[in-house]
Write a protein that holds these residues in place. Structure first.
Motif, PDB file in Angstrom:
ATOM      1  N   UNK A   1      27.981  -0.952   0.435  1.00 47.14           N
ATOM      2  CA  UNK A   1      28.507  -2.076  -0.348  1.00 47.14           C
ATOM      3  C   UNK A   1      27.333  -2.784  -1.005  1.00 47.14           C
ATOM      4  N   UNK A   2      27.430  -3.014  -2.299  1.00 47.80           N
ATOM      5  CA  UNK A   2      26.360  -3.658  -3.053  1.00 47.80           C
ATOM      6  C   UNK A   2      25.990  -4.999  -2.430  1.00 47.80           C
ATOM      7  N   UNK A   3      24.674  -5.195  -2.199  1.00 42.52           N
ATOM      8  CA  UNK A   3      24.191  -6.450  -1.642  1.00 42.52           C
ATOM      9  C   UNK A   3      24.101  -6.475  -0.130  1.00 42.52           C
ATOM     10  N   UNK A   4      24.670  -5.478   0.545  1.00 45.89           N
ATOM     11  CA  UNK A   4      24.583  -5.422   2.001  1.00 45.89           C
ATOM     12  C   UNK A   4      23.482  -4.456   2.420  1.00 45.89           C
ATOM     13  N   UNK A   5      22.834  -4.729   3.578  1.00 41.84           N
ATOM     14  CA  UNK A   5      21.751  -3.841   4.016  1.00 41.84           C
ATOM     15  C   UNK A   5      22.272  -2.448   4.336  1.00 41.84           C
ATOM     16  N   UNK A   6      21.456  -1.471   4.022  1.00 42.51           N
ATOM     17  CA  UNK A   6      21.818  -0.088   4.308  1.00 42.51           C
ATOM     18  C   UNK A   6      21.111   0.414   5.551  1.00 42.51           C
ATOM     19  N   UNK A   7      21.361   1.669   5.917  1.00 40.83           N
ATOM     20  CA  UNK A   7      20.701   2.244   7.090  1.00 40.83           C
ATOM     21  C   UNK A   7      19.200   2.354   6.868  1.00 40.83           C
ATOM     22  N   UNK A   8      18.434   2.174   7.932  1.00 36.20           N
ATOM     23  CA  UNK A   8      16.980   2.238   7.856  1.00 36.20           C
ATOM     24  C   UNK A   8      16.474   3.224   8.893  1.00 36.20           C
ATOM     25  N   UNK A   9      15.303   3.779   8.638  1.00 32.30           N
ATOM     26  CA  UNK A   9      14.713   4.714   9.588  1.00 32.30           C
ATOM     27  C   UNK A   9      13.203   4.631   9.523  1.00 32.30           C
ATOM     28  N   UNK A  10      12.583   5.009  10.642  1.00 29.53           N
ATOM     29  CA  UNK A  10      11.127   5.105  10.719  1.00 29.53           C
ATOM     30  C   UNK A  10      10.793   6.550  11.034  1.00 29.53           C
ATOM     31  N   UNK A  11      10.074   7.204  10.138  1.00 27.10           N
ATOM     32  CA  UNK A  11       9.700   8.609  10.287  1.00 27.10           C
ATOM     33  C   UNK A  11       8.264   8.788   9.797  1.00 27.10           C
ATOM     34  N   UNK A  12       7.788  10.037   9.865  1.00 26.67           N
ATOM     35  CA  UNK A  12       6.482  10.342   9.282  1.00 26.67           C
ATOM     36  C   UNK A  12       6.685  11.014   7.934  1.00 26.67           C
ATOM     37  N   UNK A  13       5.922  10.562   6.952  1.00 20.38           N
ATOM     38  CA  UNK A  13       6.046  11.100   5.606  1.00 20.38           C
ATOM     39  C   UNK A  13       5.381  12.471   5.523  1.00 20.38           C
ATOM     40  N   UNK A  14       6.126  13.451   5.049  1.00 14.47           N
ATOM     41  CA  UNK A  14       5.577  14.789   4.814  1.00 14.47           C
ATOM     42  C   UNK A  14       5.039  14.863   3.386  1.00 14.47           C
ATOM     43  N   UNK A  15       5.899  14.530   2.428  1.00 11.29           N
ATOM     44  CA  UNK A  15       5.499  14.513   1.023  1.00 11.29           C
ATOM     45  C   UNK A  15       6.595  13.830   0.225  1.00 11.29           C
ATOM     46  N   UNK A  16       6.296  13.510  -1.009  1.00 12.49           N
ATOM     47  CA  UNK A  16       7.299  12.997  -1.922  1.00 12.49           C
ATOM     48  C   UNK A  16       7.011  13.546  -3.310  1.00 12.49           C
ATOM     49  N   UNK A  17       8.067  13.850  -4.033  1.00 14.12           N
ATOM     50  CA  UNK A  17       7.892  14.409  -5.367  1.00 14.12           C
ATOM     51  C   UNK A  17       9.215  14.928  -5.874  1.00 14.12           C
ATOM     52  N   UNK A  18       9.322  15.012  -7.197  1.00  8.69           N
ATOM     53  CA  UNK A  18      10.555  15.489  -7.795  1.00  8.69           C
ATOM     54  C   UNK A  18      11.742  14.615  -7.478  1.00  8.69           C
ATOM     55  N   UNK A  19      11.472  13.322  -7.250  1.00  5.26           N
ATOM     56  CA  UNK A  19      12.570  12.413  -6.931  1.00  5.26           C
ATOM     57  C   UNK A  19      13.093  12.557  -5.519  1.00  5.26           C
ATOM     58  N   UNK A  20      12.336  13.256  -4.659  1.00  5.86           N
ATOM     59  CA  UNK A  20      12.759  13.484  -3.281  1.00  5.86           C
ATOM     60  C   UNK A  20      11.729  12.923  -2.306  1.00  5.86           C
ATOM     61  N   UNK A  21      12.236  12.535  -1.146  1.00  5.71           N
ATOM     62  CA  UNK A  21      11.406  12.025  -0.062  1.00  5.71           C
ATOM     63  C   UNK A  21      11.580  12.973   1.116  1.00  5.71           C
TER      64      UNK A  21
ATOM     65  N   UNK B   1       0.845  -1.197   0.000  1.00  8.98           N
ATOM     66  CA  UNK B   1       0.000   0.000   0.000  1.00  8.98           C
ATOM     67  C   UNK B   1       0.880   1.246   0.000  1.00  8.98           C
ATOM     68  N   UNK B   2       0.748   2.068  -1.006  1.00 13.72           N
ATOM     69  CA  UNK B   2       1.611   3.249  -1.145  1.00 13.72           C
ATOM     70  C   UNK B   2       1.355   4.224  -0.002  1.00 13.72           C
ATOM     71  N   UNK B   3       2.404   4.644   0.703  1.00 13.96           N
ATOM     72  CA  UNK B   3       2.222   5.577   1.822  1.00 13.96           C
ATOM     73  C   UNK B   3       1.712   6.934   1.341  1.00 13.96           C
ATOM     74  N   UNK B   4       0.897   7.554   2.181  1.00 14.76           N
ATOM     75  CA  UNK B   4       0.376   8.888   1.928  1.00 14.76           C
ATOM     76  C   UNK B   4       0.974   9.861   2.944  1.00 14.76           C
ATOM     77  N   UNK B   5       0.965  11.162   2.646  1.00 13.15           N
ATOM     78  CA  UNK B   5       1.459  12.133   3.618  1.00 13.15           C
ATOM     79  C   UNK B   5       0.801  11.939   4.983  1.00 13.15           C
ATOM     80  N   UNK B   6       1.607  12.034   6.032  1.00 12.75           N
ATOM     81  CA  UNK B   6       1.257  11.844   7.444  1.00 12.75           C
ATOM     82  C   UNK B   6       1.266  10.373   7.858  1.00 12.75           C
ATOM     83  N   UNK B   7       1.446   9.450   6.911  1.00 13.74           N
ATOM     84  CA  UNK B   7       1.669   8.057   7.292  1.00 13.74           C
ATOM     85  C   UNK B   7       3.073   7.928   7.887  1.00 13.74           C
TER      86      UNK B   7
END
Length: 243
Positions: free
Chosen positions: A189-209, A173-179
């Protein structure tokens, strides 16, 4: 002395050592020991193996344990008779009415992915890439596919979600603003897990989160979506239990 503190000390573990073994944080262990957070069945099952006892003993310790020494100074929560008589829009059932919490749990078939502490400024934590457990499937997501669980590390979105809370994540389910969202960035390094975070979505657009947090409230610098592996929605508790 709390049962958790007693058995942890008996096992010769510090709060930090137990936290590391159980995949949580030292402040969360402290909250569980002082009663600031409830020692639930899930927490008991998660912690007990690391202190050499079973979960039932941790939840229902011997009656004489309370008589052993300790310096816990946190008073017990007030009983109903001690609480002020104030107007409320919440209806609390009589104490005699037992709530069967088992009715809210389904089969334990939701995969739990292991997490590790972050703290490098790039994320709240990292995934270790391994399924470490399976969590109950609440009734609200009985037929939801590919849901998974991560344990939150850190307090940046407190009090909505606290350190150590299990978060159920919906990858479809695609997140919506305020989710609230789980964001995993690409690893160095390719194939290794990267940093993760849990935040509230403000908006997304123009290739930015665009994200925000509650602790040190602020909108965070935008993240390039090209640097992101996934942006998945955190399922709210009411939705999980089907209301």
């Amino acid at each position: 002395m709390s049962a958790l503190r007693h058995f942890r000390s008996k096992a010769g573990l510090s709060q930090a050592a137990l936290a590391s073994a159980a995949g949580t944080s030292q402040p969360q262990i402290k909250r569980l020991e002082t009663g600031e957070r409830t020692l639930t069945k899930d927490w008991a099952e998660r912690l007990a193996p690391h202190i050499g006892i079973d979960a039932r003993t941790l939840l229902f310790p011997p009656a004489d344990l309370a008589n052993e020494g300790g310096d816990d100074s946190t008073p017990p929560p007030p009983g109903r008779s001690q609480m002020p008589d104030i107007a409320s829009n919440v209806i609390v059932p009589p104490e005699a009415e037992h709530v069967d919490t088992g009715a809210f749990k389904g089969p334990r078939n939701v995969p739990v992915y292991g997490t590790g502490s972050g703290g490098d400024g790039k994320g709240d934590f990292t995934l270790n890439g391994q399924i470490i457990d399976h969590a109950p499937r609440p009734p609200g997501i009985t037929n939801r596919k590919d849901v998974y669980v991560v344990y939150l590390v850190g307090d940046s979105v407190s009090p909505k979600y606290e350190d150590g809370d299990p978060l159920y994540i919906d990858p479809h389910r695609r997140p919506q603003p305020r989710d609230y969202v789980f964001v995993e960035k690409r690893g160095e390094v390719e194939g290794e897990p990267g940093p993760a975070l849990v935040k509230r979505l403000v908006k997304r657009g123009g290739g930015k989160l665009y994200l925000e947090q509650h602790i040190d409230p602020k909108e965070l610098p935008p993240i390039d979506e090209a640097d992101v592996v996934r942006v998945h929605r955190v399922i709210p508790w009411p939705e999980l239990i089907g209301i």
